[in-house]
Design a protein around this motif. Structure first.
Motif, PDB file in Angstrom:
ATOM      1  N   ILE A 191       0.962  -1.298   0.363  1.00 25.96           N
ATOM      2  CA  ILE A 191      -0.076  -0.276  -0.203  1.00 25.96           C
ATOM      3  C   ILE A 191       0.718   1.018  -0.360  1.00 25.96           C
ATOM      4  O   ILE A 191       0.388   2.038  -0.473  1.00 25.96           O
ATOM      5  N   SER A 192       1.948   1.137   0.868  1.00 28.69           N
ATOM      6  CA  SER A 192       2.895   2.151   0.786  1.00 28.69           C
ATOM      7  C   SER A 192       3.341   2.905  -0.803  1.00 28.69           C
ATOM      8  O   SER A 192       4.000   3.545  -0.612  1.00 28.69           O
ATOM      9  N   MET A 193       3.535   1.815  -1.379  1.00 23.78           N
ATOM     10  CA  MET A 193       4.115   2.254  -3.023  1.00 23.78           C
ATOM     11  C   MET A 193       2.838   2.502  -4.121  1.00 23.78           C
ATOM     12  O   MET A 193       3.080   3.102  -4.757  1.00 23.78           O
ATOM     13  N   MET A 194       1.770   2.698  -3.664  1.00 29.03           N
ATOM     14  CA  MET A 194       0.384   3.110  -4.091  1.00 29.03           C
ATOM     15  C   MET A 194       0.577   4.617  -3.636  1.00 29.03           C
ATOM     16  O   MET A 194      -0.579   5.179  -4.500  1.00 29.03           O
ATOM     17  N   ALA A 195       0.159   5.006  -1.690  1.00 27.73           N
ATOM     18  CA  ALA A 195      -0.008   6.417  -1.732  1.00 27.73           C
ATOM     19  C   ALA A 195       0.467   6.572   0.075  1.00 27.73           C
ATOM     20  O   ALA A 195       1.059   5.362   0.636  1.00 27.73           O
ATOM     21  N   ILE A 196       0.590   7.721   0.269  1.00 25.55           N
ATOM     22  CA  ILE A 196       1.837   7.871   1.652  1.00 25.55           C
ATOM     23  C   ILE A 196       0.979   7.695   2.649  1.00 25.55           C
ATOM     24  O   ILE A 196      -0.285   7.197   2.449  1.00 25.55           O
ATOM     25  N   MET A 197       1.666   6.743   3.602  1.00 24.98           N
ATOM     26  CA  MET A 197       0.660   6.122   4.495  1.00 24.98           C
ATOM     27  C   MET A 197       1.767   6.541   6.078  1.00 24.98           C
ATOM     28  O   MET A 197       2.589   6.680   6.320  1.00 24.98           O
ATOM     29  N   PRO A 198       0.135   7.479   6.768  1.00 23.61           N
ATOM     30  CA  PRO A 198       1.426   7.254   7.669  1.00 23.61           C
ATOM     31  C   PRO A 198       1.599   7.006   8.550  1.00 23.61           C
ATOM     32  O   PRO A 198       1.339   5.710   8.981  1.00 23.61           O
ATOM     33  N   ILE A 199       2.179   6.658   9.794  1.00 21.40           N
ATOM     34  CA  ILE A 199       3.059   5.729  10.636  1.00 21.40           C
ATOM     35  C   ILE A 199       1.669   5.668  11.321  1.00 21.40           C
ATOM     36  O   ILE A 199       2.061   4.434  11.851  1.00 21.40           O
ATOM     37  N   THR A 200       1.048   6.043  11.771  1.00 18.36           N
ATOM     38  CA  THR A 200       0.303   5.969  12.655  1.00 18.36           C
ATOM     39  C   THR A 200      -0.885   5.012  12.430  1.00 18.36           C
ATOM     40  O   THR A 200      -1.164   4.299  13.430  1.00 18.36           O
ATOM     41  N   TYR A 201      -0.943   5.297  11.189  1.00 13.42           N
ATOM     42  CA  TYR A 201      -1.626   3.985  10.429  1.00 13.42           C
ATOM     43  C   TYR A 201      -1.211   2.642  10.643  1.00 13.42           C
ATOM     44  O   TYR A 201      -1.438   1.427  11.430  1.00 13.42           O
ATOM     45  N   PHE A 251      -1.211  -2.452  13.971  1.00 15.19           N
ATOM     46  CA  PHE A 251      -0.363  -3.086  14.368  1.00 15.19           C
ATOM     47  C   PHE A 251      -1.680  -3.971  16.164  1.00 15.19           C
ATOM     48  O   PHE A 251      -0.691  -5.087  16.296  1.00 15.19           O
ATOM     49  N   LEU A 252      -1.261  -2.605  16.596  1.00 16.46           N
ATOM     50  CA  LEU A 252      -2.213  -3.094  17.810  1.00 16.46           C
ATOM     51  C   LEU A 252      -2.958  -3.974  17.821  1.00 16.46           C
ATOM     52  O   LEU A 252      -3.287  -4.671  18.818  1.00 16.46           O
ATOM     53  N   ILE A 253      -4.001  -4.020  16.962  1.00 16.84           N
ATOM     54  CA  ILE A 253      -5.526  -3.999  16.665  1.00 16.84           C
ATOM     55  C   ILE A 253      -4.631  -5.475  15.901  1.00 16.84           C
ATOM     56  O   ILE A 253      -5.588  -6.146  16.571  1.00 16.84           O
ATOM     57  N   THR A 254      -4.303  -5.857  15.629  1.00 16.37           N
ATOM     58  CA  THR A 254      -3.475  -7.144  15.074  1.00 16.37           C
ATOM     59  C   THR A 254      -3.054  -7.714  16.357  1.00 16.37           C
ATOM     60  O   THR A 254      -2.964  -9.231  16.607  1.00 16.37           O
ATOM     61  N   ALA A 255      -2.333  -7.111  17.156  1.00  9.37           N
ATOM     62  CA  ALA A 255      -1.443  -8.683  17.928  1.00  9.37           C
ATOM     63  C   ALA A 255      -2.695  -8.620  18.988  1.00  9.37           C
ATOM     64  O   ALA A 255      -2.386  -9.337  19.675  1.00  9.37           O
TER      65      ALA A 255
END
Lengths: 237, 517
Positions: B129-139, B144-148
């Motif tokens: 996805i980061s190759m397609m669009a700007i991805m804020p690090i917070t996302y 990471f948190l929610i999948t953990a």
């Protein structure tokens, strides 16, 4: 004191221990004698809680599965179980803290010196020789100041000097009132130190005998008498 | 309890120390870390990229859910299970720890595992996805948190039912049922969306993005709810969902730590089994639970006994071709059929496979076998008998592959025959490479270094043959003109070179050249 009453361990295909009862008294070295598959290791593993069994086992009057019992016994396995990547010192720190031993370093150093491992304190377990691993395994059991000590074939991989040292340590522990239960099939090695012997075969106790009860017979003779092989076997020899 | 956590960190420290103890392993680890870190670069490269819109974010969410669920399903369906490794099991079960303490330690270790699993499951979606669009690090951090938190639910449930089964002394399949339920729910959602979107597959994704249907799936749907809430700055939704996850995690952890009953015996057996499996996997040894057949064999005498022994093992396991060989064979065949590569790519792949597979043959085991050292026969004979079955396997594999190539890659008959002859002439050279590299490395190496050296030595001893072919081409300017001379030359040269290497290295078969000085 280690008290085993009517211990039965059924593996399904074979019965590892069949109605075994024994007592290892304080200040005595009790040996479990028997050929391979006699039930020695099954008995010891049941006592330390690694096997589910029928019957009852008490260590220093506590149920063998209780934390109180676990704090009071030490176990030296036949094959040392060590963390390959931890150093000797890190193993000592872990056990010292896990058993909440105040002066564990002092006790460990005493045994490290005796077993000539002082120089190897920073060596990781993976790099230790077979004999050194066995010695470390013994130190980890002995440094807990156990009131009951269970030893499964303790001399495997040890050099003659270390065997002598180990026997001497066992004698000292015995003199200090520790109950020692040791399994072995090398009778000659324990001939001078045993006080009480339990001879096993195919999961059964064949004899439970004190040293002073043996009169004109040696333990070895009694063992072979009870474990008598058939005629065909003798002819083969 | 404090001591167990101390042990946990001491082990992690020891692992790092062990990695950096040797320069080779330190370099390999740093390189791997560098490769891993490079995956994050697209996140920081914002040039010529649009700001992430809802559809792209939705795709990211879908990927995150997909990857983490895929990893969880693998975990739920795996056969080998253990609460701890052997060493941990031993000290925990024999040492002065209560069930509660042991299981609390397990719940913390599981937390660590769920973070690792989460890290693995967000890397690929993040890269794509980061190759397609700007991805804020917070996302990324929120994903990471929610999948953990989600992974923790699955892993704790897995441990809980595993322990329950051990207590009941029966092999249960509860965790597989959980996996199956997750799979069925996802398939049901896909079918439902397919019908909702007028039987259009591409609209399933639109349905996922613009409707709340997926959110109604417990746990899995909540990941989407939370991630969409985070995207839309809906703090309340985020807090509610995260709190719900945390509450479930705590309840499950409490359930796990309060399990009563005896499970040490089976847990110890599984720990020993799993530790062995793990060590073998790390050493690159294929661990298989194969059926052993009751067969007999007439043994040949002296060195011939080695051949009989290898033949007996093959008959007992009914495995002329190993599982790994079979997968490679299928992969190469499928590649040949689907991609339709040209003749050079095809032979390149085949040669690469052969070079790789010869290092994993029974020859390597025979070179390190004490019983073979003591056979009272000439070492060269022992070596040749050890080589027979592996070489036959490689030959059959090569010929079969070239015949497939003949049918599906438009190889001409002459090309096929030339290919077979040249490939076969290189098989002994590859085996000579294995023997020579084992001789050079002696008993010092590990699996990785061994494989690398095998490859290197094979390439080096193939160079003279390559030189011959190159010279022939230089002198005539045309392969086809010299092929009748070149092929016999290559065959004779390769065979002579291999035999020479086998002969020089043959003392290894008496055992006096293998152990490192």
């Amino acid at each position: 004191m280690i008290e085993v009453k009517n211990l039965t361990k059924d593996y399904g295909k074979v019965i590892g221990a069949n109605d075994v009862s024994l007592v290892a008294k304080p200040g005595e070295i009790t040996i479990l004698l028997g050929s391979n598959g006699a039930g020695k290791s099954t008995t010891i593993k049941s006592i330390i809680g690694l096997l589910k069994f029928k019957g009852s086992i008490k260590i220093c009057s506590f149920d063998n599965m209780s934390v109180e019992a676990k704090k009071r016994f030490g176990y030296i396995p036949e094959t040392p179980v060590l963390y390959d990547l931890l150093t000797i010192q890190e193993h000592i720190d872990f056990i010292g803290n896990a058993y909440q031993i105040d002066n564990y370093q002092q006790i460990a150093d005493k045994y490290l010196t005796l077993f000539k491992l002082m120089e190897k304190k920073k060596t990781i377990a993976k790099e230790l020789s077979k004999g050194m691993r066995q010695k470390l395994s013994m130190i980890l059991a002995l440094m807990t100041n156990p009131q009951a000590l269970l030893v499964d074939e303790p001399m495997m991989g040890l050099d003659p000097n270390s065997i002598q040292d180990t026997l001497q340590i066992l004698k000292t522990l015995k003199d200090n009132g520790v109950s020692i239960l040791m399994s072995t099939h090398i009778i000659d090695m324990v001939d001078d130190v045993w006080d009480h012997a339990i001879i096993m075969k195919q999961g059964h106790v064949l004899a439970d005998i004190e040293r002073n009860e043996l009169k004109d017979k040696s333990l070895k003779e009694l063992f072979f008498e009870l474990n008598g092989e058939d005629k065909e076997h003798e002819e083969l020899i | 309890m404090k001591n167990l956590f101390k042990l946990f960190f001491t082990k992690k420290k020891a692992k790092v120390r062990s990695i950096f103890a040797k320069p080779s392993s330190a370099i390999a680890t740093l390189l791997s870390l560098l490769v891993f870190a490079s995956m994050f670069f697209p996140v920081f490269d914002t040039r010529d990229k649009p700001v992430m819109d809802l559809l792209t974010y939705s795709l990211f969410t879908l990927f995150v859910i997909g990857f983490s669920t895929f990893l969880n399903l693998i975990t739920l369906f795996q056969k080998k299970k253990a609460l701890f490794f052997e060493e941990d099991s031993y000290y925990l079960f024999v040492g002065p720890f209560s069930n509660r303490q042991i299981l609390s330690y397990l719940s913390v270790e599981t937390m660590f595992d769920s973070f690792i699993l989460s890290l693995i499951s967000i890397v690929s979606p993040m890269m794509i996805i980061s190759m397609m669009a700007i991805m804020p690090i917070t996302y990324i951090l929120f994903a990471f948190l929610i999948t953990a938190l989600y992974n923790y639910i699955i892993l704790v449930l897995l441990q809980y039912f595993y322990i329950k089964d051990m207590i009941k002394e029966k092999k249960g399949n509860t965790q597989r049922w959980i996996g199956l339920c997750i799979f069925i729910i996802l398939v049901a959602y896909a079918i439902y969306s397919y019908f909702q979107s007028s039987f259009n597959f591409t609209d399933i994704f639109v349905n996922f993005t613009y409707t709340n249907d997926f959110d109604f799936i417990p746990i899995l749907g909540w990941i989407k709810t939370a991630m969409f809430g985070f995207y839309q700055n809906d703090t309340l939704i985020v807090l509610i969902v995260v709190a719900a996850f945390i509450v479930i995690d705590i309840i499950l952890a409490a359930l796990l730590t309060h399990v009563k009953g005896y499970f040490y015996e089976q847990a110890m057996i599984d720990a020993i089994d799993f530790s062995d499996y793990y060590k073998k996997a790390m050493a690159g040894i294929e661990s298989k639970e194969e059926k052993i057949h009751d067969v007999t064999i007439n043994y040949k005498q002296l060195s011939g006994a080695i051949l009989s022994k290898n033949f007996l093992i093959m008959k007992k396991t009914r495995s002329f071709i190993g599982r790994q060989d079979l997968y490679s064979f299928i992969a190469l065949a499928v590649f040949t059929l689907m991609i339709n590569p040209n003749v050079y790519v095809f032979f390149g792949l085949l040669i690469f496979y052969l070079m790789n597979s010869v290092g994993n043959s029974t020859l390597s085991d025979d070179l390190k076998n004490n019983y073979i050292y003591f056979i009272p026969d000439k070492p060269i004979k022992k070596m040749l008998y050890s080589l027979l079955i592996p070489a036959l396997k490689s030959t059959l594999f090569a010929v079969t592959m070239i015949l497939i190539g003949f049918i599906f890659v438009d190889l001409k008959l002459t090309e096929t025959l030339i290919g077979i002859l040249i490939t076969l002439s290189f098989i002994p050279v590859f085996y000579a490479g294995v023997v020579l590299s084992t001789r050079l490395l002696k008993s010092r190496g590990n699996k990785l270094i061994e494989s690398m050296l095998h490859m290197l030595v094979m390439v080096v001893i193939c160079l003279p043959s390559g030189g011959i072919a190159y010279l022939a081409f230089k002198m005539t300017g045309d392969f086809s003109q010299t092929i009748t001379v070149l092929i016999p030359t290559l065959i004779v040269f390769n065979l002579a070179l291999s035999l020479l290497i086998f002969y020089i290295c043959s003392p290894m078969m008496n055992g006096n050249a293998y152990a490192a000085e």
